[in-house]
Design a protein around this motif. Sequence first.
Motif, PDB file in Angstrom:
ATOM      1  N   ALA A 194       0.823  -1.214   0.000  1.00  0.00           N
ATOM      2  CA  ALA A 194       0.000   0.000   0.000  1.00  0.00           C
ATOM      3  C   ALA A 194       0.862   1.271   0.000  1.00  0.00           C
ATOM      4  N   VAL A 195       1.900   1.293   0.848  1.00  0.00           N
ATOM      5  CA  VAL A 195       2.806   2.455   0.883  1.00  0.00           C
ATOM      6  C   VAL A 195       3.525   2.604  -0.445  1.00  0.00           C
ATOM      7  N   TYR A 196       3.983   1.495  -0.959  1.00  0.00           N
ATOM      8  CA  TYR A 196       4.659   1.453  -2.263  1.00  0.00           C
ATOM      9  C   TYR A 196       3.724   1.952  -3.358  1.00  0.00           C
ATOM     10  N   SER A 197       2.455   1.519  -3.302  1.00  0.00           N
ATOM     11  CA  SER A 197       1.464   1.925  -4.304  1.00  0.00           C
ATOM     12  C   SER A 197       1.191   3.418  -4.242  1.00  0.00           C
ATOM     13  N   SER A 198       1.077   3.950  -3.027  1.00  0.00           N
ATOM     14  CA  SER A 198       0.837   5.383  -2.860  1.00  0.00           C
ATOM     15  C   SER A 198       2.013   6.205  -3.378  1.00  0.00           C
ATOM     16  N   THR A 199       3.222   5.787  -2.999  1.00  0.00           N
ATOM     17  CA  THR A 199       4.427   6.498  -3.451  1.00  0.00           C
ATOM     18  C   THR A 199       4.545   6.461  -4.967  1.00  0.00           C
ATOM     19  N   ARG A 200       4.324   5.289  -5.545  1.00  0.00           N
ATOM     20  CA  ARG A 200       4.433   5.133  -6.991  1.00  0.00           C
ATOM     21  C   ARG A 200       3.426   6.032  -7.721  1.00  0.00           C
ATOM     22  N   ALA A 201       2.176   6.028  -7.270  1.00  0.00           N
ATOM     23  CA  ALA A 201       1.142   6.814  -7.940  1.00  0.00           C
ATOM     24  C   ALA A 201       1.435   8.307  -7.868  1.00  0.00           C
ATOM     25  N   LEU A 202       1.866   8.778  -6.708  1.00  0.00           N
ATOM     26  CA  LEU A 202       2.131  10.210  -6.545  1.00  0.00           C
ATOM     27  C   LEU A 202       3.366  10.642  -7.343  1.00  0.00           C
ATOM     28  N   VAL A 203       4.394   9.777  -7.403  1.00  0.00           N
ATOM     29  CA  VAL A 203       5.582  10.120  -8.210  1.00  0.00           C
ATOM     30  C   VAL A 203       5.216  10.115  -9.702  1.00  0.00           C
ATOM     31  N   PHE A 204       4.451   9.111 -10.132  1.00  0.00           N
ATOM     32  CA  PHE A 204       3.996   9.085 -11.519  1.00  0.00           C
ATOM     33  C   PHE A 204       3.149  10.323 -11.832  1.00  0.00           C
ATOM     34  N   PHE A 205       2.343  10.760 -10.858  1.00  0.00           N
ATOM     35  CA  PHE A 205       1.538  11.978 -11.029  1.00  0.00           C
ATOM     36  C   PHE A 205       2.441  13.160 -11.336  1.00  0.00           C
ATOM     37  N   TRP A 206       3.542  13.284 -10.597  1.00  0.00           N
ATOM     38  CA  TRP A 206       4.477  14.381 -10.829  1.00  0.00           C
ATOM     39  C   TRP A 206       5.161  14.229 -12.193  1.00  0.00           C
ATOM     40  N   ILE A 207       5.547  13.017 -12.547  1.00  0.00           N
ATOM     41  CA  ILE A 207       6.261  12.779 -13.805  1.00  0.00           C
ATOM     42  C   ILE A 207       5.387  13.114 -15.008  1.00  0.00           C
ATOM     43  N   PHE A 208       4.099  12.703 -14.968  1.00  0.00           N
ATOM     44  CA  PHE A 208       3.211  12.889 -16.110  1.00  0.00           C
ATOM     45  C   PHE A 208       2.603  14.286 -16.201  1.00  0.00           C
ATOM     46  N   ARG A 209       2.929  15.156 -15.234  1.00  0.00           N
ATOM     47  CA  ARG A 209       2.359  16.518 -15.277  1.00  0.00           C
ATOM     48  C   ARG A 209       2.863  17.290 -16.481  1.00  0.00           C
ATOM     49  N   LYS A 210       4.082  16.980 -16.922  1.00  0.00           N
ATOM     50  CA  LYS A 210       4.640  17.617 -18.107  1.00  0.00           C
ATOM     51  C   LYS A 210       5.195  16.554 -19.040  1.00  0.00           C
ATOM     52  N   ASP A 211       4.952  16.738 -20.317  1.00  0.00           N
ATOM     53  CA  ASP A 211       5.454  15.790 -21.310  1.00  0.00           C
ATOM     54  C   ASP A 211       6.778  16.310 -21.865  1.00  0.00           C
ATOM     55  N   SER A 212       7.852  15.754 -21.357  1.00  0.00           N
ATOM     56  CA  SER A 212       9.177  16.155 -21.825  1.00  0.00           C
ATOM     57  C   SER A 212      10.068  14.918 -21.891  1.00  0.00           C
ATOM     58  N   LYS A 213      11.151  15.040 -22.613  1.00  0.00           N
ATOM     59  CA  LYS A 213      12.072  13.915 -22.782  1.00  0.00           C
ATOM     60  C   LYS A 213      12.663  13.499 -21.440  1.00  0.00           C
ATOM     61  N   ARG A 214      13.019  14.478 -20.614  1.00  0.00           N
ATOM     62  CA  ARG A 214      13.619  14.179 -19.318  1.00  0.00           C
ATOM     63  C   ARG A 214      12.632  13.438 -18.409  1.00  0.00           C
ATOM     64  N   ARG A 215      11.383  13.886 -18.423  1.00  0.00           N
ATOM     65  CA  ARG A 215      10.386  13.252 -17.542  1.00  0.00           C
ATOM     66  C   ARG A 215      10.042  11.844 -18.038  1.00  0.00           C
ATOM     67  N   ARG A 216      10.002  11.666 -19.342  1.00  0.00           N
ATOM     68  CA  ARG A 216       9.755  10.320 -19.867  1.00  0.00           C
ATOM     69  C   ARG A 216      10.886   9.371 -19.459  1.00  0.00           C
ATOM     70  N   MET A 217      12.112   9.873 -19.527  1.00  0.00           N
ATOM     71  CA  MET A 217      13.252   9.065 -19.093  1.00  0.00           C
ATOM     72  C   MET A 217      13.183   8.791 -17.592  1.00  0.00           C
ATOM     73  N   ALA A 218      12.813   9.818 -16.822  1.00  0.00           N
ATOM     74  CA  ALA A 218      12.676   9.656 -15.371  1.00  0.00           C
ATOM     75  C   ALA A 218      11.594   8.633 -15.048  1.00  0.00           C
ATOM     76  N   GLY A 219      10.526   8.643 -15.844  1.00  0.00           N
ATOM     77  CA  GLY A 219       9.443   7.693 -15.635  1.00  0.00           C
ATOM     78  C   GLY A 219       9.895   6.255 -15.847  1.00  0.00           C
ATOM     79  N   LYS A 220      10.692   6.027 -16.890  1.00  0.00           N
ATOM     80  CA  LYS A 220      11.191   4.672 -17.164  1.00  0.00           C
ATOM     81  C   LYS A 220      12.143   4.193 -16.068  1.00  0.00           C
ATOM     82  N   ILE A 221      13.024   5.111 -15.630  1.00  0.00           N
ATOM     83  CA  ILE A 221      13.969   4.753 -14.563  1.00  0.00           C
ATOM     84  C   ILE A 221      13.205   4.434 -13.276  1.00  0.00           C
ATOM     85  N   PHE A 222      12.233   5.277 -12.949  1.00  0.00           N
ATOM     86  CA  PHE A 222      11.457   5.072 -11.726  1.00  0.00           C
ATOM     87  C   PHE A 222      10.643   3.780 -11.808  1.00  0.00           C
ATOM     88  N   LEU A 223      10.096   3.479 -12.994  1.00  0.00           N
ATOM     89  CA  LEU A 223       9.341   2.238 -13.173  1.00  0.00           C
ATOM     90  C   LEU A 223      10.234   1.023 -12.919  1.00  0.00           C
TER      91      LEU A 223
END
Length: 315
Positions: free
Chosen positions: A65-94
């Motif tokens: 549950a903690v992991y799920s909450s952290t993951r969702a909120l970080v993904f929320f921040w990553i997807f707020r802007k569509d940029s090359k850096r954020r897409r890369m950050a999203g893959k690394i975080f995934l």
Amino acid sequence: MSTWFIIAQIFGIITIGFEFASYQIKDKQKYLLVNGIGSALWAVMFVAIGMATSMSTQVSLIIVAVYSSTRALVFFWIFRKDSKRRRMAGKIFLGFMILVALSAGIYVIVGLPTREVQILQSVALVFALGFVIGQYMPGKHPVRITVFFYAILLLLTQTPLNILYAEPPLNFRWNPMGMLIELAKMSSVLVFYFMFFNKKLIAKRLVKLKAIINCEMNKITSDTEISVLADAGVMKLGDLEKLVAKMIRMEIKAIDTSEITNVTSTESNTQAVLADLKTVHDLKMILEKVIRLKMQKLDKPKMASLAQDAILAKS
């Protein structure tokens, strides 16, 4: 029933609202925010269940549950802007989240008290990894499909298959609220797809209705008399009016406002509505013509009578 167990049920009720609402949200960012908050409340519920029964069987669920909450909120921040850096950050975080889930899951599962609980949590871990990937993938379907099957496994973790008292001999317990949370997720997904396929069905019916209306409209020409319209088998204009009104209603229902995200989608939906309005305008012109023709027919006997009276008066 202990105080901690009652507290768990209260947090469970709140979590149900967040979980059900999140899977009705089509916008990815809003979904992740609501889901992240719901998962945090979900973690508190598991902590309370552990305090009421045995924390050893709830540790893995708290981590999830903690992991799920952290993951969702970080993904929320990553997807707020569509940029090359954020897409890369999203893959690394995934990748990092998958590694953490796998490592923590195996560590916790090895230390679980019974073989049955270990097997159940192992299967749940597999489905959890699928959900992690589904939540990151673009589109609204992967996350809903994966969470549906994941919720089935989590539903089982809220039964005596997983919840054990620490005191020997081992006693078993149900967590009704935890089960309701998973049922809320599944029912929310089912409601989502019911509405989704209903719109698809409306769109198909709309195509058939438009074909009927266009066929009837094509039978009517600018110089068609009312008698000719009847002989040609054209439906009554009153019925045609009702069909056109029905077409407008169905057009509005078929539009998925969440899909209007750019100029192309806006223009496409606008063109469909404008085409319907043109049909309404054309039918209005036909109705006005019919009214004029009827008035002319009604005036002919009256004019003939006046002419006859004038002839008699002259004679």
